[in-house]
Design an enzyme around this catalytic site. Structure first.
Site, PDB file in Angstrom:
ATOM      1  N   LYS A  91      38.186  41.544  41.430  1.00  0.00           N
ATOM      2  CA  LYS A  91      38.252  42.655  40.184  1.00  0.00           C
ATOM      3  C   LYS A  91      37.122  43.316  40.117  1.00  0.00           C
ATOM      4  O   LYS A  91      36.972  44.596  39.688  1.00  0.00           O
ATOM      5  CB  LYS A  91      38.689  41.852  38.969  1.00  0.00           C
ATOM      6  CG  LYS A  91      40.101  41.314  38.741  1.00  0.00           C
ATOM      7  CD  LYS A  91      41.122  42.135  38.059  1.00  0.00           C
ATOM      8  CE  LYS A  91      42.450  41.508  38.320  1.00  0.00           C
ATOM      9  NZ  LYS A  91      42.667  40.046  38.117  1.00  0.00           N
ATOM     10  N   GLU A 113      41.857  46.038  29.683  1.00  0.00           N
ATOM     11  CA  GLU A 113      42.888  45.136  29.191  1.00  0.00           C
ATOM     12  C   GLU A 113      42.671  43.868  30.087  1.00  0.00           C
ATOM     13  O   GLU A 113      41.917  43.999  31.151  1.00  0.00           O
ATOM     14  CB  GLU A 113      44.225  45.531  29.580  1.00  0.00           C
ATOM     15  CG  GLU A 113      44.844  45.445  30.993  1.00  0.00           C
ATOM     16  CD  GLU A 113      43.867  46.323  31.998  1.00  0.00           C
ATOM     17  OE1 GLU A 113      43.406  47.044  31.547  1.00  0.00           O
ATOM     18  OE2 GLU A 113      43.977  46.041  33.313  1.00  0.00           O
ATOM     19  N   SER A 372      42.452  35.897  46.783  1.00  0.00           N
ATOM     20  CA  SER A 372      41.872  37.006  45.638  1.00  0.00           C
ATOM     21  C   SER A 372      40.808  36.489  44.602  1.00  0.00           C
ATOM     22  O   SER A 372      40.057  37.212  43.961  1.00  0.00           O
ATOM     23  CB  SER A 372      42.985  37.585  45.103  1.00  0.00           C
ATOM     24  OG  SER A 372      43.790  36.633  44.485  1.00  0.00           O
TER      25      SER A 372
HETATM   26  C1  LIG Z   1      44.115  39.749  38.341  1.00  0.00           C
HETATM   27  C2  LIG Z   1      44.182  38.826  39.553  1.00  0.00           C
HETATM   28  C3  LIG Z   1      45.375  39.068  40.448  1.00  0.00           C
HETATM   29  C4  LIG Z   1      46.445  40.107  40.075  1.00  0.00           C
HETATM   30  O1  LIG Z   1      46.119  41.265  40.074  1.00  0.00           O
HETATM   31  P1  LIG Z   1      46.395  42.483  41.440  1.00  0.00           P
HETATM   32  O2  LIG Z   1      46.137  43.562  40.636  1.00  0.00           O
HETATM   33  O3  LIG Z   1      47.832  42.233  41.350  1.00  0.00           O
HETATM   34  O4  LIG Z   1      45.506  42.011  42.347  1.00  0.00           O
HETATM   35  C5  LIG Z   1      45.406  38.260  41.363  1.00  0.00           C
HETATM   36  N1  LIG Z   1      44.343  37.168  41.762  1.00  0.00           N
HETATM   37  C6  LIG Z   1      43.409  37.044  40.710  1.00  0.00           C
HETATM   38  C7  LIG Z   1      42.481  36.096  41.236  1.00  0.00           C
HETATM   39  C8  LIG Z   1      43.408  38.020  39.771  1.00  0.00           C
HETATM   40  O5  LIG Z   1      42.186  37.718  39.063  1.00  0.00           O
END
Ligand SMILES: *Cc1c(COP(=O)(O)O)cnc(C)c1O
Length: 390
Positions: A91, A113, A372
């Site tokens: 993020k 948000e 992610s």
């Molecule tokens: C917010 C988040 C997601 C999902 O959001 P995307 O916009 O689909 O990437 C996925 N993994 C983590 C670790 C997150 O914090």
């Protein structure tokens, strides 16, 4: 119409666009114009790269998951380590990009948000560093699930507003943030956390997250001398996935696979509709309203999806699959035990699908899994679930 022209207008095939009241459209038009002006500006990009390196800690490694690969048998699994970024997820890449734009546009106040709290924490962190006033909207239910992240944001100087309307989840937090923007747009920048919303947000968020695949492409060529056979990412709104896919979109031999929770399977079960000011595939109930979703990962709990993913699904360029909560919990533990990496529950969705795909591939084939985020925020929740289930 070429893809480039469509993107400029904020359309991906039939999806995207901007369906908002005129006063909000004015704000978005200015934003689109400013983004277009700065995205190729050398000073802007130099500053963006500076903070990615010095504050976020990029480039993130592409780690070969040797023991996981051996355990599963089949294709080689590499992990793109967005979990190692400052604040613990992908993020922050987008937050740095947008806050630099907010600064150049003269905004004094940033709103955002948040679902799992990761985007809220990333935004609060960047606002602290840049000295901006910060308000975060979060569903009341999510504030309960992620209480520690609420405190973290407050610690960083942000004001957190718990949204009790609707399901008290991410969708409701987006509604409230858009209301705030309509009322306060003169001094306020809405720092949207995923590749969703009206134009220019999906294009802008992709632009800032594309650094993930820019790096991973170079890294896999260095390590394997070739492109991967598949890139796998979890999909909530779609920002980590579109960032992980971006530099492979024009490589037809690379399979692009998005993974959703089976109880929030927007791309698998959704139909074209307008939500939050843009057109995408949406999960609707029989009355045509957004359907309540459920995921053990708060960050994937959203009934809409980025317009580009909607288009990639319809055009067939990317594949979208689902995994169950049980498979996610298994993958969460398996990655922890084989690699010493505790993934975010969101990321564990991508790992879970890699566990299914790898055995079907040969040992000379390669999978890149976009990790992610890290799982520290989820350890308590997983503890509770595993204990409750015996
Ligand atoms: C917010 C988040 C997601 C999902 O959001 P995307 O916009 O689909 O990437 C996925 N993994 C983590 C670790 C997150 O914090």
């Amino acid at each position: 119409m070429s893809t480039v022209q469509q993107e400029q207008k904020g359309y991906f095939g039939e999806f995207g666009g901007s369906f908002v009241p005129p006063e909000l459209q004015n704000v978005l038009d200015i934003l689109a114009e400013q983004f277009e002006a700065y995205k190729d500006d050398p000073d802007f990009n130099q500053e963006f790269r500076y903070y990615l390196k010095e504050f976020v800690g990029r480039p993130s490694p592409l780690t070969f998951a040797q023991r996981l690969t051996e355990r599963l048998g089949g294709g080689k699994i590499y992990l793109k380590r967005e979990d190692l970024n400052h604040t613990g997820s992908h993020k922050i890449n987008n937050v740095i990009g947008q806050i630099l734009l907010a600064k150049r546009m003269g905004a004094k106040r940033v709103i955002a948000e948040t679902g799992a709290g990761q985007h809220g924490v990333a935004t609060a962190t960047a606002c602290a560093m840049f000295g901006m006033d910060c308000t975060i909207y979060m569903g009341a239910e999510d504030t309960r699930r992620q209480a520690l992240n609420v405190f973290r944001m407050e610690l960083l100087g942000a004001k957190v507003v718990a949204v009790k309307k609707g399901q008290g989840r991410l969708k409701d937090a987006v509604d409230e943030a858009l209301n705030d923007l309509v009322q306060n747009y003169k001094n306020t920048f809405y720092l949207l956390g995923s590749a969703v919303g009206p134009h220019p947000f999906p294009t802008m968020v992709k632009h800032f997250q594309a650094v993930i695949s820019e790096e991973s492409k170079q890294q896999i060529i260095e390590k394997e001398g070739r492109l991967p056979d598949a890139v796998i990412a979890c999909v909530g709104g779609g920002s980590n996935a579109i960032g992980a896919f971006a530099h492979y979109l024009d490589e037809p031999d690379v399979r692009l696979i998005g993974v959703e929770p089976d109880q929030a399977a927007t791309l698998t079960e959704g139909v074209p509709a307008v939500i939050h000011g843009f057109k995408c595939l949406v999960l609707l109930d029989e009355a045509g309203n957004p359907r309540p979703t459920y995921s053990i990962a708060a960050g994937l709990d959203y009934p809409g999806i980025g317009p580009e993913h909607s288009h990639l699904k319809v055009s067939g360029r990317a594949e979208y699959v689902t995994v169950t909560n049980e498979e996610v919990l298994e993958a969460f533990q398996l990655l922890s035990q084989t690699e010493g990496i505790i993934p975010a529950l969101e990321s564990a969705h991508a790992v879970a699908y890699a566990c299914k795909l790898a055995p079907a591939l040969s040992p000379d084939q390669v999978i890149v899994v976009n990790l992610s985020g890290r799982g520290d925020k989820d350890v308590q929740q997983v503890f509770d679930m595993l204990k409750r289930n015996g």
